[in-house]
Scaffold this motif. Sequence first.
Motif, PDB file in Angstrom:
ATOM      1  N   ASP A 132      19.493 109.211  66.075  1.00 58.06           N
ATOM      2  CA  ASP A 132      18.608 108.142  66.244  1.00 58.06           C
ATOM      3  C   ASP A 132      17.190 108.743  66.388  1.00 58.06           C
ATOM      4  OD1 ASP A 132      19.312 105.031  67.484  1.00 58.06           O
ATOM      5  OD2 ASP A 132      17.511 106.496  68.594  1.00 58.06           O
ATOM      6  N   PRO A 133      16.133 108.015  66.588  1.00 57.90           N
ATOM      7  CA  PRO A 133      14.913 108.559  66.836  1.00 57.90           C
ATOM      8  C   PRO A 133      14.521 108.369  68.471  1.00 57.90           C
ATOM      9  CG  PRO A 133      14.678 106.205  65.876  1.00 57.90           C
ATOM     10  CD  PRO A 133      16.068 106.612  65.942  1.00 57.90           C
ATOM     11  N   ASP A 134      15.506 108.096  69.072  1.00 58.24           N
ATOM     12  CA  ASP A 134      15.399 108.219  70.715  1.00 58.24           C
ATOM     13  C   ASP A 134      16.207 109.317  70.960  1.00 58.24           C
ATOM     14  OD1 ASP A 134      16.145 108.095  73.433  1.00 58.24           O
ATOM     15  OD2 ASP A 134      16.135 105.842  73.601  1.00 58.24           O
ATOM     16  N   PRO A 135      15.803 110.259  71.484  1.00 58.82           N
ATOM     17  CA  PRO A 135      16.196 111.773  71.973  1.00 58.82           C
ATOM     18  C   PRO A 135      17.339 111.714  72.878  1.00 58.82           C
ATOM     19  CG  PRO A 135      13.876 111.919  72.582  1.00 58.82           C
ATOM     20  CD  PRO A 135      14.233 110.716  71.833  1.00 58.82           C
ATOM     21  N   ALA A 138      20.400 110.256  71.222  1.00 58.68           N
ATOM     22  CA  ALA A 138      20.917 111.111  70.117  1.00 58.68           C
ATOM     23  C   ALA A 138      21.622 112.204  70.881  1.00 58.68           C
ATOM     24  CB  ALA A 138      19.807 111.411  69.095  1.00 58.68           C
ATOM     25  N   THR A 139      21.015 112.532  71.803  1.00 58.00           N
ATOM     26  CA  THR A 139      21.438 113.979  72.642  1.00 58.00           C
ATOM     27  C   THR A 139      22.706 113.587  73.069  1.00 58.00           C
ATOM     28  OG1 THR A 139      19.363 114.726  72.970  1.00 58.00           O
ATOM     29  CG2 THR A 139      21.154 115.524  74.440  1.00 58.00           C
ATOM     30  N   ARG A 140      22.968 112.467  73.907  1.00 55.70           N
ATOM     31  CA  ARG A 140      24.445 111.706  74.353  1.00 55.70           C
ATOM     32  C   ARG A 140      25.511 111.792  73.503  1.00 55.70           C
ATOM     33  NH1 ARG A 140      21.402 107.549  77.677  1.00 55.70           N
ATOM     34  NH2 ARG A 140      21.756 106.107  75.918  1.00 55.70           N
ATOM     35  N   ALA A 141      25.121 110.919  72.380  1.00 54.78           N
ATOM     36  CA  ALA A 141      26.129 111.040  71.244  1.00 54.78           C
ATOM     37  C   ALA A 141      26.326 112.488  70.692  1.00 54.78           C
ATOM     38  CB  ALA A 141      25.421 110.055  69.947  1.00 54.78           C
ATOM     39  N   PHE A 142      25.643 113.442  70.659  1.00 55.09           N
ATOM     40  CA  PHE A 142      25.800 114.706  70.088  1.00 55.09           C
ATOM     41  C   PHE A 142      26.581 115.404  71.153  1.00 55.09           C
ATOM     42  CE2 PHE A 142      25.015 119.201  69.433  1.00 55.09           C
ATOM     43  CZ  PHE A 142      25.130 119.207  67.691  1.00 55.09           C
ATOM     44  N   GLN A 143      26.344 115.193  72.314  1.00 55.93           N
ATOM     45  CA  GLN A 143      27.166 115.876  73.455  1.00 55.93           C
ATOM     46  C   GLN A 143      28.418 115.402  73.531  1.00 55.93           C
ATOM     47  OE1 GLN A 143      26.211 118.752  75.282  1.00 55.93           O
ATOM     48  NE2 GLN A 143      24.557 118.745  73.957  1.00 55.93           N
ATOM     49  N   ALA A 144      28.759 114.180  73.432  1.00 52.50           N
ATOM     50  CA  ALA A 144      30.180 113.612  73.333  1.00 52.50           C
ATOM     51  C   ALA A 144      30.687 114.139  71.810  1.00 52.50           C
ATOM     52  CB  ALA A 144      29.765 111.897  73.121  1.00 52.50           C
ATOM     53  N   MET A 145      30.116 114.542  70.917  1.00 50.45           N
ATOM     54  CA  MET A 145      30.736 114.836  69.702  1.00 50.45           C
ATOM     55  C   MET A 145      31.413 116.333  69.877  1.00 50.45           C
ATOM     56  SD  MET A 145      29.881 116.976  66.676  1.00 50.45           S
ATOM     57  CE  MET A 145      28.347 117.112  67.254  1.00 50.45           C
ATOM     58  N   ILE A 156      32.006 107.803  70.997  1.00 49.37           N
ATOM     59  CA  ILE A 156      30.629 108.083  70.456  1.00 49.37           C
ATOM     60  C   ILE A 156      29.611 106.895  70.813  1.00 49.37           C
ATOM     61  CG2 ILE A 156      28.959 108.182  68.440  1.00 49.37           C
ATOM     62  CD1 ILE A 156      30.587 110.917  69.256  1.00 49.37           C
ATOM     63  N   GLU A 157      30.078 105.870  70.653  1.00 51.74           N
ATOM     64  CA  GLU A 157      29.339 104.531  70.831  1.00 51.74           C
ATOM     65  C   GLU A 157      28.991 104.314  72.490  1.00 51.74           C
ATOM     66  OE1 GLU A 157      27.631 103.544  68.666  1.00 51.74           O
ATOM     67  OE2 GLU A 157      28.626 101.915  67.731  1.00 51.74           O
ATOM     68  N   ARG A 158      29.937 104.745  73.117  1.00 49.66           N
ATOM     69  CA  ARG A 158      30.035 104.582  74.720  1.00 49.66           C
ATOM     70  C   ARG A 158      28.884 105.662  75.177  1.00 49.66           C
ATOM     71  NH1 ARG A 158      35.425 103.736  74.238  1.00 49.66           N
ATOM     72  NH2 ARG A 158      35.854 105.926  74.848  1.00 49.66           N
ATOM     73  N   ALA A 159      29.045 106.695  74.666  1.00 44.00           N
ATOM     74  CA  ALA A 159      28.028 107.984  74.948  1.00 44.00           C
ATOM     75  C   ALA A 159      26.748 107.635  74.499  1.00 44.00           C
ATOM     76  CB  ALA A 159      28.523 109.510  74.303  1.00 44.00           C
ATOM     77  N   TYR A 160      26.599 107.255  73.442  1.00 43.72           N
ATOM     78  CA  TYR A 160      25.207 106.731  72.851  1.00 43.72           C
ATOM     79  C   TYR A 160      24.649 105.608  73.718  1.00 43.72           C
ATOM     80  CZ  TYR A 160      21.903 104.535  69.716  1.00 43.72           C
ATOM     81  OH  TYR A 160      20.708 103.986  68.982  1.00 43.72           O
TER      82      TYR A 160
END
Length: 164
Positions: A132-135, A138-145, A156-160
């Motif tokens: 996602d262009p919003d860092p 994107a970081t929240r989703a990546f950290q959840a993964m 992933i959606e909740r974290a995003y």
Amino acid sequence: MAQITQKITPFLWFLDGKAEEAAEFYVSVFDNSRITSVLRNGDAMSGPNGTPLTVGFQLEGQDFAAINGGGDFKFSWAVSFMVLCETQEEVDRYWDRLVEGGGEHSQCGWLKDRFGLFWQITPRILLERTHDPDPVKATRAFQAMLQMTKIDIAAIERAYRGEA
């Protein structure tokens, strides 16, 4: 393997005569898949008569080739196949099927099947959210993964969204 039509085809080296068994397993896991050819050893070839030397197969229309090469060459985490999934049901199905019979789960959607081949079971939404262009999102989703074994799309959606 006379039926290979792609310019570039993954060629997999199997130990212990498992090429045909592996190809049959992969064809059973993925839709739109089939064995396209089997070259069996003959009198002047490298293995016992009638045993498979090479196997051509398609997974979801993608050509693959496999050889019973013997030796000490093993697959590693350095090469894997990403399976793009649309739903959690699809993630769950591939995740469960590919570890059948002795595979191993790993982190971040990765697994090793019973033949030693490595796979990434990846929902499309994971790629969209982590790019996602919003860092911040994107970081929240990546950290959840990073906390997951099998990818959980809802988590992933909740974290995003910042709800985790």
